[in-house]
Scaffold this motif. Structure first.
Motif, PDB file in Angstrom:
ATOM      1  N   GLU A  11      53.149  20.625 -72.177  1.00  0.00           N
ATOM      2  CA  GLU A  11      52.625  19.273 -71.989  1.00  0.00           C
ATOM      3  C   GLU A  11      52.730  18.471 -73.292  1.00  0.00           C
ATOM      4  OE1 GLU A  11      51.674  17.256 -69.759  1.00  0.00           O
ATOM      5  OE2 GLU A  11      50.482  15.796 -70.881  1.00  0.00           O
ATOM      6  N   ARG A  14      55.445  15.757 -74.309  1.00  0.00           N
ATOM      7  CA  ARG A  14      55.325  14.326 -74.031  1.00  0.00           C
ATOM      8  C   ARG A  14      54.704  13.618 -75.227  1.00  0.00           C
ATOM      9  NH1 ARG A  14      52.161  13.123 -68.891  1.00  0.00           N
ATOM     10  NH2 ARG A  14      53.634  11.439 -68.537  1.00  0.00           N
ATOM     11  N   LEU A 303      50.069   7.550 -71.350  1.00  0.00           N
ATOM     12  CA  LEU A 303      50.457   8.697 -70.518  1.00  0.00           C
ATOM     13  C   LEU A 303      50.093   8.455 -69.052  1.00  0.00           C
ATOM     14  CD1 LEU A 303      49.502  11.605 -72.935  1.00  0.00           C
ATOM     15  CD2 LEU A 303      51.803  11.036 -72.130  1.00  0.00           C
ATOM     16  N   GLU A 312      59.298  10.465 -66.785  1.00  0.00           N
ATOM     17  CA  GLU A 312      59.125  11.813 -67.331  1.00  0.00           C
ATOM     18  C   GLU A 312      59.484  11.884 -68.811  1.00  0.00           C
ATOM     19  OE1 GLU A 312      60.660  15.230 -65.376  1.00  0.00           O
ATOM     20  OE2 GLU A 312      60.588  14.261 -63.426  1.00  0.00           O
ATOM     21  N   THR A 313      58.781  11.112 -69.627  1.00  0.00           N
ATOM     22  CA  THR A 313      59.085  11.128 -71.058  1.00  0.00           C
ATOM     23  C   THR A 313      58.888  12.509 -71.657  1.00  0.00           C
ATOM     24  OG1 THR A 313      58.418   8.853 -71.288  1.00  0.00           O
ATOM     25  CG2 THR A 313      58.459  10.142 -73.295  1.00  0.00           C
TER      26      THR A 313
END
Ligand SMILES: [Zn+2]
Ligand SMILES: [Zn+2]
Length: 413
Positions: A11, A14, A303, A312-313
């Motif tokens: 995670e 990101r 986010l 979907e960075t």
């Protein structure tokens, strides 16, 4: 701890993308990284504005073992001004930051006691073209992340010349309608009548609908400043809307204030970031009269907006270029990962002489684009088998000397 959270890989990729994109963007405009302490003497933040929520009721402050009253920073601008006054760098002084901020309130959904922002501050120029540069950098950041549903709101809050008479006018207007305001702004009207303008409660919205607007009561220099700022945004093709109710949460803003709203988010909590000019703040904090402008952008909110827009960075990028699977003794794993890393490629491997099956499982889990496989046959032939882990391309075997070039070719770097 309530109101805090951890971010683990994958995670956190990101977050890496958010930070790397921001650093690259603002560095390209001449901003240098500023690092300030996470805590300061309470007075640093108190001078920022006694009548604001941030200072009145949300400050995370305490007395330390040395009997000093300190506070975890609620935002970075005050610290940046403190640093500017303390070190008196040459101007223009353009800096960026990334880090944690704190507020002490009951934790609730989407509101954390420790939260994260990136931002910039520029000291030493009152030129409206600097306003345009700052506003545009925030705009370009969202675009670089892939956000498309962002609205830019712009207002002018006037200055020391035209704000006091406007404030008096507004106070008079609202005092006549005091009983129509929400309870909070009824009680705090004299402290800061401007806050009623951006209150989201229906009572305040209704009562302030026809209130006098600062934008109609600007002195000539403020009026010219706004016109040049608007012309600059137009010239750069950045769309914006004038929002006369935009007063921001902090007292120190003058002239240009702005906010970026995420239109894919719930309208009550859609501010992705914002900022403004604070031409009097350095002087108020004991420095020489120096104009300044900046913004802060909230990463948690960004986010949420990326999720809401389905962008979907970071997560879409492979975490690794290659994972070396070696069941011929381990020398290839040791030497090949070193060679790949020295060539600027991202490579990992398994340890502890694990079985081929276990190593392939690790390779899959790693998110690598390909596995570089060395079994006894490849080791004897001085070769490496390349197994694509993402697209399912057929496995090929290349001479050991060609591996770096082949991996580069495949990942396009
Ligand atoms: Zn209100
Ligand atoms: Zn003015």
């Amino acid at each position: 701890m309530p109101g805090t959270f951890d971010v683990l890989p994958p995670e956190s990729r990101r977050w890496e993308a958010l930070l790397a994109t921001f650093a690259r963007l603002v560095a390209s405009a001449g901003y240098g990284l500023l690092i300030t302490p996470t805590f300061e003497e309470l007075s640093v933040f108190q001078r920022v504005g006694e009548s604001t929520d941030v200072v009145r009721k949300e400050m995370y402050d305490f007395v330390d073992k040395g009997d000093r009253h300190i506070a975890l920073r609620p935002e970075v601008t005050a610290s940046a001004v403190r640093a500017f006054v303390q070190h008196h760098p040459t101007t223009p002084w353009k800096v960026w930051y990334a880090g944690s901020n704190f507020r002490y309130e009951k934790p609730q959904a989407g509101r954390y006691r420790e939260f994260h922002q990136v931002g910039i501050e520029a000291f030493g120029s009152a030129d409206p073209d600097l306003d345009v540069e700052v506003v545009a950098l925030g705009w370009e950041y969202y675009a670089a992340l892939g956000l498309q549903q962002v609205e830019l709101l712009v207002n002018s809050l006037g200055d020391g010349v035209c704000r006091p008479p406007y404030r008096a006018l507004l106070l008079q207007f609202l005092a006549e309608r005091r009983d129509q305001l929400c309870l909070e702004h009824r009680a705090r009207l004299e402290d800061n009548p401007l806050r009623a303008l951006d209150c989201k409660k229906p009572e305040c919205r209704k009562a302030t609908a026809d209130a006098p607007r600062q934008i109609d009561h600007l002195c000539e220099p403020c009026s010219l400043h706004l016109a040049r700022t608007r012309a600059g945004l137009d010239a750069l093709g950045i769309p914006y809307r004038i929002e006369t109710g935009l007063v921001r949460g902090l007292d120190y803003y003058t002239r240009t204030t702005f906010e970026y709203a995420g239109l894919a988010l719930d309208s009550a909590q859609n501010a992705l970031g914002g900022g403004g000019r604070y031409d009097g703040l350095v002087g108020e904090m004991g420095g020489p009269d120096t104009p300044g402008i900046g913004f802060a952008l909230g990463l948690e909110r960004i986010l949420l907006a990326l999720d809401a827009e389905g962008v979907e960075t970071g997560a879409a990028l492979p975490a690794l270029d290659a994972f070396v699977v070696d069941f011929a003794g381990g020398d290839a794993a040791r030497d090949l990962t070193a060679t790949l890393r020295a060539a600027g490629l991202r490579a990992d491997r398994a340890f502890d002489g694990r079985s081929p099956k276990s190593q392939f499982k690790s390779a899959d889990r790693s998110g690598a684009a390909m596995a570089l496989v060395v079994g006894p046959d490849e080791a004897a032939a001085g070769a490496v088998a390349i197994k694509d882990l993402r697209e399912g391309a057929p496995q090929v075997t290349v001479p050991r000397a060609d591996v770096v070039d082949e991996v580069r070719r495949r990942v396009g770097r």
